[in-house]
Each structure stands twice: as structure tokens, then as C-alpha cells.
Design a protein around this motif. Structure first.
Motif, PDB file in Angstrom:
ATOM      1  N   ASP A  89       0.870  -1.199  -0.026  1.00  0.00           N
ATOM      2  CA  ASP A  89      -0.008  -0.063  -0.055  1.00  0.00           C
ATOM      3  C   ASP A  89       0.780   1.333   0.017  1.00  0.00           C
ATOM      4  OD1 ASP A  89      -1.964   2.086   0.367  1.00  0.00           O
ATOM      5  OD2 ASP A  89      -2.634   1.511   2.389  1.00  0.00           O
ATOM      6  N   MET A 110       3.749  -0.669  -6.503  1.00  0.00           N
ATOM      7  CA  MET A 110       2.745  -0.284  -7.450  1.00  0.00           C
ATOM      8  C   MET A 110       2.917  -0.846  -8.748  1.00  0.00           C
ATOM      9  SD  MET A 110       3.178   3.792  -6.800  1.00  0.00           S
ATOM     10  CE  MET A 110       2.140   4.328  -8.220  1.00  0.00           C
ATOM     11  N   VAL A 111       4.022  -1.250  -9.068  1.00  0.00           N
ATOM     12  CA  VAL A 111       4.065  -1.946 -10.533  1.00  0.00           C
ATOM     13  C   VAL A 111       3.590  -3.346 -10.175  1.00  0.00           C
ATOM     14  CG1 VAL A 111       5.845  -3.279 -12.092  1.00  0.00           C
ATOM     15  CG2 VAL A 111       6.293  -0.784 -11.324  1.00  0.00           C
ATOM     16  N   PHE A 153       1.333  -4.502  -8.109  1.00  0.00           N
ATOM     17  CA  PHE A 153      -0.362  -4.263  -7.884  1.00  0.00           C
ATOM     18  C   PHE A 153      -0.985  -3.929  -9.098  1.00  0.00           C
ATOM     19  CE2 PHE A 153       0.933  -5.336  -3.574  1.00  0.00           C
ATOM     20  CZ  PHE A 153      -0.148  -6.073  -3.103  1.00  0.00           C
ATOM     21  N   SER A 154      -0.410  -2.812  -9.923  1.00  0.00           N
ATOM     22  CA  SER A 154      -1.001  -2.678 -11.153  1.00  0.00           C
ATOM     23  C   SER A 154      -1.249  -3.549 -12.188  1.00  0.00           C
ATOM     24  CB  SER A 154      -0.020  -1.408 -11.718  1.00  0.00           C
ATOM     25  OG  SER A 154      -0.046  -0.398 -10.955  1.00  0.00           O
ATOM     26  N   ALA A 155      -0.240  -4.590 -11.936  1.00  0.00           N
ATOM     27  CA  ALA A 155      -0.218  -5.695 -13.073  1.00  0.00           C
ATOM     28  C   ALA A 155      -1.341  -6.725 -12.627  1.00  0.00           C
ATOM     29  CB  ALA A 155       1.109  -6.503 -13.129  1.00  0.00           C
ATOM     30  N   ILE A 201      -3.984  -5.613 -10.669  1.00  0.00           N
ATOM     31  CA  ILE A 201      -5.163  -5.455 -11.104  1.00  0.00           C
ATOM     32  C   ILE A 201      -5.689  -5.301 -12.234  1.00  0.00           C
ATOM     33  CG2 ILE A 201      -6.536  -3.058 -11.076  1.00  0.00           C
ATOM     34  CD1 ILE A 201      -4.900  -2.255  -8.441  1.00  0.00           C
ATOM     35  N   GLY A 202      -4.786  -5.307 -13.199  1.00  0.00           N
ATOM     36  CA  GLY A 202      -4.823  -5.290 -14.780  1.00  0.00           C
ATOM     37  C   GLY A 202      -5.229  -6.973 -15.145  1.00  0.00           C
TER      38      GLY A 202
END
Length: 652
Positions: free
Chosen positions: A76, A102-103, A105-107, A109-110
Motif C-alpha cells: 500500500d 505499484m508495478v 499491484f497494477s499488473a 489489477i490489470g
């Protein structure tokens, strides 16, 4: 050559990732823990070199707190505030940790969004197994499908819960959109579509074939298609049929109706010797209907009523009527118009001879509003009045028929005319530039039907002058077919028909507006053009899609009806005619009930199933005056211009 370690690792990784979303998720999970381990290790080393306490003094628990902070930062980004009391080195590490998180969790979420879209896409594709039961299956997608769906919806109105499952090679979204646009109200019927190969056993298993009630197999091309396309369609239909039987374990339990084009394909179906499988062909059925309509004006309206589900339809009825005469049974049913018997051996007898007694195993063939309205009364409910009657003798006269154009059903039409018309009758064919094959076909028809004079006039019916030259309104009937035997476009064929109808209306107007007795019959390939055709003076018309749709829908519910319709459409035995009321009542007008009409028709050895009121002949809201299976309690004022609808041996 042995692969290098790098090649082997890359190869194994590609195979692992090819497994889809689960592999990607596991990979991201592994990367997350590797990243966390790396960041936590660096932070532990930094704490060893440069301890940064969480309180006022360094404590033993601070190492664990730093590792936990690394975990929360990677999970987070909002936890970056935890670095505020530490040195710049810790803060830089915190920022790097947050970026890594961020990288990752972005992946993640995507991936979740992609999987959700795939799930919704799969739902729209309809890849789940159908769990309906007692449903009707339609395999294939062509110009008839909307008419079939509409007919089945009407047929299912008496059922609280019904379903139609459609499988075709078209996209599911496309099918759903077309159905939504064409069908406003599905009433009690649920419509499910699936995209798939209709001849694939694995695909058919997904639509719960084993628990279905019936299946309709649609051709892959229209009636006007090329011979090669028709042959390919038959091949696909037969493969689909065999796949259907295979899904059921090799023993067919479904009522199956399929449309074929070629005689060779029919022979293949016959080898299965399955009474539940009915193959029909548009050419034979429409050819016979065209001829019968030409002989008896208004017959198309009667067939629309009998074959469709909007009015009365045919049922096989078993009741305690053994020993009762057939002609008396109509008076034992408050609703219903009996017109034949199916014997225990399956033979069909339409319009039985006077005095025929019902035997053990006999079933009554009758028209009724619904199977729920068929109620046999041991004692007769009606006593018909006996009106004055004089036998009318009508001499069979020669006729002149005009065929404009040529279509595959033309051969059937001419052969059928030979069974109905008096010897010496004439059939003229107006056709533009006929091929050698068509000329030979016409020559063979001329030789095979010596009682008829068959003439070929080589001129285009799409010319007003050519139509004037043949004086079309001097014929008993004019039949409009396709103008080119190689024209396989239904819209083009129907457009030519409209042009000819405009010309005919113009020619009729040139005769001073005198009412013509010539019946104009058109074959409409696209049922959506029906309103346009009727707008231009078509007294009777055959809608090819609708007629076959009605027939296929009824056979899917009751396969035994094929024997009834073969008898009804054939030239042998009794067919349906509309005959002048003066044949049955010597004093007109008369107030008569339907039982009175039935009694009057039996005097001529005929079976009455309805009437046509001339006062409503132009009113589409009242079915152009045609009433099939009328209310037996109602009285009708019958005039000399009205007709009774009867089963009879001939039109006289």
C-alpha cells in the motif's frame, strides 16, 4: 543438439505462461514475495549498519517493525508516511519499495480486470452448458429462423414454461441482437442461443440434447441457391443428424425435422427407418400448394389457418367412440372439426366413406383450437338441421394456366396440374432466354403429360408489351416464379415479382377496371415482402418461408402429421376445396350453424371444416372471411356468394 540452459528455461516459462490467467497470477505472486524478500533483506542490512529506532531508543523489536513496514509499503503506497522519522537512505528505500509495489499491484489489477472481461465475454458467448429440459432445439441459422421462433412461441402459449435453444455457427451476440429486433414478446418461451458447430458431438452435448423434446435442422442456404450450395447444405444437415443421434447414444428419441433439397439425400434419410425423423423439401410442398391454390381460390388462407398455431390445428384424438359413425362424431365434440381417421396400423383416411364405424385402435384426426378444448361427449351435443338440398352437377372444363418465369418447383407444378386439369387444358410458359436444360425439361414434361398442351413462349415477362401480347387475364390463373433459373438472390426474385404485379395491375386497369376472375399466384422467397406483394393485386400468394415454417414447427411437435399432410397435399384421395354454398343449400340465404354445414356437406360425401364469408373477403382483420372450425353454437347467414371449406375428391 542439446538446448542451452537459457533456451530450456525460456521454453519452460513460455509453456507455463501459456496456461493463461492462473499462471500469470502465480507468477505475480512469486514476484511479489521475491520483491518483498529483497526489500526486507536490504532493510535488515541497513538496520544492522545504521539502526533507526521506531521509538526514542533502539529496541530488539525494531528489526521486525522495519520488515513489516517494508511489507506494508510494497502492498500500500499510503504507508510511505512511516519513513518520516528516518534518514534519507531509509526514505529512498521506502520510495523504491512503493514503486515496486505499484508495478506489481497494477499488473495484478490489470489481470483481474482482464479476467473479469473474459468472464463477461464468455457469458455473452454462452459457453456454459444448457440446463433446460423438454426444450425445442433449432440447429442452424437462415431466413426461416425468425418465422420458426415466432410460430413456436405461439405453440408454447399453453405451456407455463417453455424454451427454444438455438445453436448455429453465427456469433451469439449477432443472433441475440437479431432475435431482439424481430421478436417483441416471447410470452412463456425462453430463447437461448449458443454459437458452435452443429455437427460437433461435443458442441451438441452442451445444449442438453438428451433432455430435449424435438429438433429442427435448418438448411444452410435458401431455396434459390445454386445446386452446389444445396448439395453442400444437404451434406451438413445429414452430418448434423448423425451427430444428434450419436449424442443420444445411437438411439434417437427426439422428434427431428430437417430440410433437404436433393432426392439422393432423402434416400439416405430413409435408410434410418425412424418414424420420428421427417425430411421435407420446399420444391415438392410448394409446387403442390401452388397448384391447389390455382384450382381453388382462397386455399392459401385456409392452409395458413390450419398449419399455423394462431387458429385451429390438427390433433390425433383417442376417446371412447368405438362403434360410432365417423360422420356423427362432430356432434359429440363442443369444439372440433373431425376430417379423418388414423387406423391402428398407421394408415390415414381423410374424408371416410359414409357409414364408416370407428374401430379398436382408431384415432380421430380433427381440427381444434387447442388440445385442452377437445372434450368428447358420450351423447351428441348437437342435432343438425336438414336444409333443402339438390345435387349440383358441374362439368369439368378445360383450363388455361400461365406460368411467368421458371423455378425448380415448376416441374412439380406442371406434373400436379396434370392430375387436376381436364384433358385438353393448356399451360403456357412465358420465359426469357431459357437454357437448353430448361428447354429439355419442358419438352420432357410435355411428353410425360400428354393430356396437357405445354407451350414455351420465349419472351421476357418483365416487359409490359410481352405481357399484353399473351393477354394474361384470359387465363384461369397466372403463376409468377423466378425470372431466371440461375438467379439465386431472394430479394432480386421478389423484386421482379413486384414489377410483374405492377404491370399486371396496369394491364387490368386498361380493360376499363372490369373485375377479373384470373387468380394471380406468386411465390415469395422472403416472407418480409408479403405486405408488398398483397399491396399489388395478388389474389392468392404462397409465402415459401412461412408455409415451410408452419409445417416444420408442427412436425417437430407431432411427427405423425407428415402422413396426414402427404395425403392432404397429394392429388389422390380428398383435398381441401372452397366450394360455392349453393352446392349444399338449394335455398339461399340461410341461417345455419357449423353442425348444419357439416351435415349438408356429408350429403355430397364431403367433410366440412369451415366457411368463407364473402362480405369479409377484403378484410384482413377477419382473415379475409375464412373461418376454420367455427363456433358450433353460432349461426351464420350464408349467401350465394359464400363458400364452404371442405375435404372432397375433386373441385366439382
Amino acid at each position: 543438439m542439446r538446448p542451452k540452459i537459457g533456451e530450456r528455461l525460456r521454453y519452460n516459462f513460455e509453456n507455463f505462461m501459456a496456461k493463461g490467467g492462473s499462471a500469470v497470477f502465480l507468477s505475480l505472486l512469486v514476484i511479489f514475495f521475491i520483491a518483498f524478500g529483497l526489500v526486507a533483506g536490504i532493510r535488515a542490512i541497513m538496520f544492522t549498519v545504521d539502526p533507526q529506532p521506531f521509538g526514542e531508543q533502539v529496541a530488539d523489536s525494531d528489526m521486525g517493525e522495519h520488515i513489516w513496514l517494508a511489507f506494508t509499503e510494497i502492498a500500500d503506497p499510503g504507508n510511505v508516511g512511516g519513513e518520516s522519522s528516518f534518514s534519507i537512505t531509509y526514505k529512498i528505500l521506502g520510495i523504491v519499495t512503493i514503486l515496486i509495489g505499484m508495478v506489481i499491484f497494477s499488473a495484478l489489477i490489470g489481470l483481474i480486470g482482464q479476467k473479469f472481461e473474459e468472464t463477461v465475454y464468455n457469458f455473452r458467448k454462452g459457453r456454459s452448458r444448457v440446463i433446460e429440459s423438454d426444450h425445442t432445439i433449432i440447429l442452424g441459422w437462415n431466413e426461416r429462423v425468425m418465422d420458426i421462433i415466432g410460430t413456436l412461441i405461439i405453440a408454447n402459449e399453453s405451456r407455463k414454461k417453455a424454451a427454444i435453444v438455438i445453436m448455429a455457427e453465427s456469433e451469439k451476440e449477432t443472433m441475440d441482437d437479431e432475435i431482439a429486433e424481430a421478436i417483441d414478446d416471447t410470452k412463456t418461451t425462453k430463447i437461448i442461443t449458443r454459437s458452435g458447430a452443429t455437427s460437433s458431438v461435443s458442441q451438441l452435448m452442451k445444449i442438453n440434447v438428451t433432455e430435449a423434446r424435438s429438433a429442427i435442422l435448418l438448411s444452410t442456404c435458401p431455396e434459390g441457391a445454386s445446386p452446389e450450395e444445396k448439395k453442400l447444405s444437404d451434406t451438413k444437415i445429414i452430418k448434423t443428424l448423425l451427430a444428434l443421434i450419436s449424442v443420444q447414444g445411437g438411439v434417437n428419441k427426439l422428434n427431428i425435422v430437417l430440410e433437404l433439397f436433393n432426392d439422393e439425400s432423402f434416400e439416405i434419410i430413409k435408410t434410418l427407418e425412424d418414424p420420428k425423423i421427417n425430411a421435407i423439401t420446399a420444391k415438392e410442398i410448394l409446387g403442390k400448394l401452388l397448384v391447389q391454390t390455382a384450382i381453388s381460390n382462397g386455399l392459401e388462407l385456409v392452409y395458413n389457418e390450419i398449419l399455423g398455431y394462431a387458429g385451429s390445428e390438427t390433433y390425433f384424438v383417442s376417446d371412447d367412440f368405438i362403434g360410432i359413425k365417423f360422420e356423427d362424431l362432430a356432434y359429440h365434440y363442443p369444439d372440433g372439426a373431425p376430417y379423418g381417421i388414423r387406423h391402428a396400423d398407421g394408415t390415414i383416411l381423410i374424408n371416410p366413406p359414409a357409414g364408416t364405424l370407428m374401430q379398436e385402435g382408431d384415432e380421430l384426426i380433427m381440427l381444434a383450437q387447442d388440445d385442452s378444448t377437445i372434450k368428447f361427449k358420450k351423447k351428441a351435443e348437437f342435432t343438425p338441421a336438414d336444409y333443402p338440398f339438390e345435387q349440383v352437377t358441374v362439368k369439368k372444363e378445360t383450363a388455361r394456366q400461365l406460368i411467368l418465369g421458371w423455378h425448380s418447383i415448376a416441374s412439380v407444378v406442371i406434373d400436379e396440374f396434370a392430375n387436376y386439369l381436364a384433358e385438353g387444358s393448356v399451360i403456357d410458359i412465358l420465359l426469357d432466354s431459357p437454357s437448353d436444360e430448361v428447354k429439355k425439361n419442358i419438352s420432357d414434361l410435355r411428353s410425360g403429360n400428354t393430356g396437357l398442351t405445354v407451350n414455351l413462349i420465349e419472351a421476357s415477362p418483365l416487359s409490359m408489351d410481352n405481357l399484353r401480347a399473351v393477354n394474361p387475364f384470359s387465363y384461369n390463373s397466372v403463376i409468377i416464379l423466378a425470372q431466371n433459373e440461375n438467379d439465386f438472390n431472394p430479394e432480386k426474385v421478389d423484386s421482379d415479382t413486384l414489377v410483374i404485379l405492377l404491370f399486371l395491375r396496369k394491364i387490368l386497369g386498361e380493360n376499363g377496371g372490369k373485375k377479373s376472375r384470373t387468380t394471380i399466384i406468386t411465390q415469395v422467397l422472403n416472407s418480409e415482402n408479403q405486405e408488398l406483394i398483397t399491396e399489388y393485386n395478388a389474389d392468392d400468394f404462397i409465402i415459401s418461408n412461412k408455409m415451410l415454417t408452419y409445417l416444420m414447427s408442427q412436425l417437430s411437435e407431432e411427427p405423425g402429421l407428415i402422413d396426414v399432410y402427404n395425403e392432404m397435399f397429394g392429388a389422390e384421395g380428398s383435398e381441401i376445396y372452397l366450394k360455392p354454398a349453393g352446392y349444399y343449400f338449394s335455398q339461399l340465404p340461410v341461417e345455419a350453424s357449423f353442425p348444419d354445414m357439416i351435415h349438408a356437406a356429408r350429403k355430397r360425401s364431403e367433410v366440412c371444416i369451415g366457411l368463407r364469408m364473402s362480405e369479409n373477403a377484403a378484410d384482413s382483420g377477419k382473415n379475409f372471411g375464412v373461418i376454420i372450425n367455427p363456433d358450433k353454437k353460432e349461426k351464420y347467414t350464408i349467401t350465394g356468394s359464400d363458400f364452404l371449406v371442405v375435404f372432397a375428391e375433386d373441385e366439382l
